[in-house]
Design a protein around this motif. Structure first.
Motif, mmCIF file in Angstrom:
data_model
loop_
_atom_site.group_PDB
_atom_site.id
_atom_site.type_symbol
_atom_site.label_atom_id
_atom_site.label_comp_id
_atom_site.label_asym_id
_atom_site.label_seq_id
_atom_site.Cartn_x
_atom_site.Cartn_y
_atom_site.Cartn_z
ATOM 1 N N UNK A 193 -2.822 4.648 -1.680
ATOM 2 C CA UNK A 193 -3.216 3.346 -2.242
ATOM 3 C C UNK A 193 -4.650 2.959 -1.871
ATOM 4 N N UNK A 194 -4.998 3.176 -0.596
ATOM 5 C CA UNK A 194 -6.335 2.787 -0.176
ATOM 6 C C UNK A 194 -7.402 3.741 -0.695
ATOM 7 N N UNK A 234 4.348 -1.091 -8.084
ATOM 8 C CA UNK A 234 2.991 -1.611 -8.201
ATOM 9 C C UNK A 234 2.294 -1.378 -6.869
ATOM 10 N N UNK A 235 0.981 -1.336 -6.890
ATOM 11 C CA UNK A 235 0.243 -1.056 -5.657
ATOM 12 C C UNK A 235 0.674 -1.985 -4.523
ATOM 13 N N UNK A 236 0.962 -1.413 -3.340
ATOM 14 C CA UNK A 236 1.326 -2.257 -2.193
ATOM 15 C C UNK A 236 0.187 -3.204 -1.805
ATOM 16 N N UNK A 237 -1.042 -2.830 -2.152
ATOM 17 C CA UNK A 237 -2.181 -3.706 -1.838
ATOM 18 C C UNK A 237 -2.104 -4.956 -2.711
ATOM 19 N N UNK A 297 -0.083 -2.795 4.329
ATOM 20 C CA UNK A 297 -0.907 -3.933 3.933
ATOM 21 C C UNK A 297 0.042 -5.121 4.031
ATOM 22 N N UNK A 298 -0.067 -5.908 5.095
ATOM 23 C CA UNK A 298 0.925 -6.946 5.335
ATOM 24 C C UNK A 298 2.297 -6.287 5.415
ATOM 25 N N UNK A 314 -0.072 0.652 -12.290
ATOM 26 C CA UNK A 314 0.058 0.945 -10.859
ATOM 27 C C UNK A 314 -0.916 0.096 -10.050
ATOM 28 N N UNK A 315 -2.007 -0.301 -10.694
ATOM 29 C CA UNK A 315 -2.931 -1.225 -10.035
ATOM 30 C C UNK A 315 -4.294 -0.653 -9.686
#
Ligand SMILES: *Cc1c(COP(=O)(O)O)cnc(C)c1O
Length: 410
Positions: free
Chosen positions: A197-198, A310-313, A7-8, A232-233
């Motif tokens: 994550x997704x 933390x979530x990469x998103x 993600x980016x 974690x998000x």
């Protein structure tokens, strides 16, 4: 997300060779499920019969009047089975496991909430279940360990390192590498290597989908702001995902300020804290680490927010300024919790109380025809030991001591 799970600049899948095929299989099954409307239907049916979906959106009229700003709405994830949004993720992954034909699930847990949710799912679906938990956490979280075992899970205390969550994650990965053929690792939040994550965000996105429909029905227009706490998000991604499509809705993530940003005892990764980019636990994100990449000690009164990554998103949304990050200290959180109990008769989890604290700070600046939504990720019953201690309740202390004496005498 691009092809490599980024993600980016954030995310990816940094995994050992032996897990490569398993991850491909997982990705393929997840892609199939996403394209199959019958899967989402099955998920909705499960969540409306075994959990409490759709969860209500509560208009907190007393709090709204107290602050005199926007109308405050609370999304009630506390009313899920096992008391938090975690059920959305584990039940979704449970359906996936059934499709993949695997017989065993493993999970890591810190405070025990994710372990509890996973043990529940395993019992419901007839899966074998092993939960890894730092030895220190096993001692601190006895009630959760008790219930996990009663539901048939094996809880393995991890004696390595600091004997807490990150050591439990390492041990769970070790198990997975050895037992890939029949085992699925139920990751607990929107972190870890792709596709976790997704995938976790997708299961949790049910929160925002419902909330958007409900706020239109009750308030007639989109909210000005949406608040969620960020460990974690996963609960944040869950409520944010739908509202990312709405350009005029501001999204606010509230991290654990602990004893304050300058105290070194917090879990602030995105709101001007001292976190830095790194790769650990299979993915790239902002980690609280020292110059040598050693993970720092984190602190929060809420066990579920006390995480180094933390979530990469969310790291991506932070970098692109699509989500604003704030933090709330332990003291602010206790005040927000106290006020919410007194005004609304609702007991938010200590984690969720961070979102309330963040919202309370700003809500008076809005007008009465605006609305805000606070995501109440879970219920506070589980926190009774911590809350009673923080309020220094003398009769609670006496109760605990007396019960201890009663037991010793037997
Ligand atoms: C686990 C937990 C959290 C933190 O996890 P996220 O993945 O950040 O949502 C927040 N609230 C409650 C009630 C939890 O149990």
């Amino acid at each position: 997300m691009d092809k490599k799970g980024f993600f980016g600049n954030w995310g990816g899948a940094y995994i050992p060779e032996v897990l490569y095929q398993t991850f491909q299989e997982l990705q393929k099954e997840y892609d199939r499920c996403r394209q199959d409307p019958a899967f989402w239907e099955e998920y909705l049916t499960l969540m409306s019969t075994y959990s409490c979906r759709p969860t209500p959106l509560t208009h907190a009229e007393n709090l709204s009047n107290y602050f005199g700003g926007a109308q405050i709405y609370i999304k009630r994830e506390d009313l899920n089975h096992t008391g938090a949004h975690k059920a959305n993720n584990v039940m979704g992954q449970g359906l996936l496991v059934k499709r993949m034909g695997k017989k065993r699930v493993i999970a890591e847990t810190g405070a025990g909430q994710h372990g509890m949710a996973t043990a529940t799912m395993a019992a419901k679906f007839g899966l074998e279940c092993t939960i890894y938990m730092g030895e220190e956490d096993v001692l601190r979280q006895r009630p959760n360990v008790f219930w996990m075992e009663k539901m048939g899970a094996t809880v393995i205390p991890v004696k390595d390192g600091s004997r807490t969550l990150k050591d439990a994650i390492n041990e769970a990965f070790r198990d997975w590498v050895t037992n890939v053929d029949d085992t699925h690792y139920v990751f607990g939040t929107a972190c870890g290597p792709a596709p976790f994550p997704e995938m976790v965000s997708w299961f949790q996105s049910i929160i925002g989908i419902e909330a958007a429909e409900q706020i239109m029905k009750y308030h007639g227009k989109m909210p000005a702001k949406v608040y969620a706490c960020v460990g974690g998000g996963s609960n944040a991604m869950g409520i944010f995902k739908r509202f990312l499509e709405e350009k005029d809705v501001e999204l606010v993530g509230v991290e654990a300020g602990g004893h304050g940003a300058d105290s070194g005892a917090h879990a602030i990764r995105l709101n001007g804290g001292d976190a830095s980019p790194g790769v650990a636990q299979g993915y790239k994100t902002m980690f609280l680490q020292d110059e040598d990449g050693q993970m720092k000690h984190t602190h929060s009164v809420a066990a579920g927010l006390d995480y180094v990554g933390v979530s990469p998103i969310l790291s991506d949304l932070w970098e692109k300024k699509q989500v604003r990050f704030e933090s709330a200290t332990d003291d602010e959180v206790m005040k927000a919790l106290d006020l919410t109990m007194k005004k609304e008769g609702i007991i938010p989890a200590l984690e969720s109380s961070h979102a309330f604290a963040g919202a309370f700070r700003e809500v008076a600046n809005l007008s009465a025809d605006d609305a805000i939504i606070i995501n109440q990720s879970g219920r506070g019953d589980k926190d009774i030991f911590t809350i009673a201690h923080a309020f220094a309740d003398p009769s609670w202390k006496k109760f605990i001591i007396d019960r201890g004496k009663e037991y010793s005498a037997q």
